[in-house]
Design a protein around this motif. Structure first.
Motif, PDB file in Angstrom:
ATOM      1  N   CYS A 128       0.806  -1.228   0.000  1.00 16.13           N
ATOM      2  CA  CYS A 128       0.000   0.000   0.000  1.00 16.13           C
ATOM      3  C   CYS A 128       0.835   1.273   0.000  1.00 16.13           C
ATOM      4  O   CYS A 128       0.446   2.283  -0.573  1.00 16.13           O
ATOM      5  CB  CYS A 128      -0.931   0.022   1.215  1.00 16.13           C
ATOM      6  N   ASP A 129       1.995   1.239   0.656  1.00 18.95           N
ATOM      7  CA  ASP A 129       2.805   2.444   0.744  1.00 18.95           C
ATOM      8  C   ASP A 129       3.686   2.662  -0.490  1.00 18.95           C
ATOM      9  O   ASP A 129       4.487   3.597  -0.538  1.00 18.95           O
ATOM     10  CB  ASP A 129       3.701   2.388   2.004  1.00 18.95           C
ATOM     11  N   GLY A 130       3.556   1.811  -1.520  1.00 19.49           N
ATOM     12  CA  GLY A 130       4.302   1.986  -2.755  1.00 19.49           C
ATOM     13  C   GLY A 130       5.584   1.185  -2.818  1.00 19.49           C
ATOM     14  O   GLY A 130       6.259   1.156  -3.830  1.00 19.49           O
ATOM     15  N   SER A 131       5.941   0.513  -1.732  1.00 20.52           N
ATOM     16  CA  SER A 131       7.147  -0.302  -1.735  1.00 20.52           C
ATOM     17  C   SER A 131       6.815  -1.721  -2.226  1.00 20.52           C
ATOM     18  O   SER A 131       5.643  -2.094  -2.320  1.00 20.52           O
ATOM     19  CB  SER A 131       7.759  -0.362  -0.326  1.00 20.52           C
TER      20      SER A 131
END
Length: 83
Positions: free
Chosen positions: A76-79
């Motif tokens: 979810c955080d783009g990682s």
């Protein structure tokens, strides 16, 4: 290096090689042949089918891992997290 197929423009005038057609591997940067390398009869380049791989089904995670690929999943955080 691509393979090109050539055939004589008038097969009855050509040698046995160019009257039936021949394949030749040439760099893309070189111009197309205009005459047979053996008998100097005019030839033309023939468009043939292209061989492309067919994928019948999407690759599963276990198939991809066994083939040596690294599987990443986006969070979810783009990682990305390695599976």
């Amino acid at each position: 290096m691509p393979t090109y197929h050539y055939i004589a423009t008038k097969p009855e005038d050509g040698c046995p090689r160019c009257s039936k057609g021949f394949d030749l591997r040439r760099p893309i940067s070189r111009p197309a042949l205009t005459e047979c390398p053996l008998c100097k009869t005019p030839v033309r380049k023939v468009i043939t089918s292209v061989n492309t791989p067919r994928v019948s089904k999407p690759m599963s995670v276990s198939d991809a891992k066994s083939a040596g690929f690294t599987i990443l999943e986006k969070r979810c955080d783009g990682s990305y997290e390695k599976l």
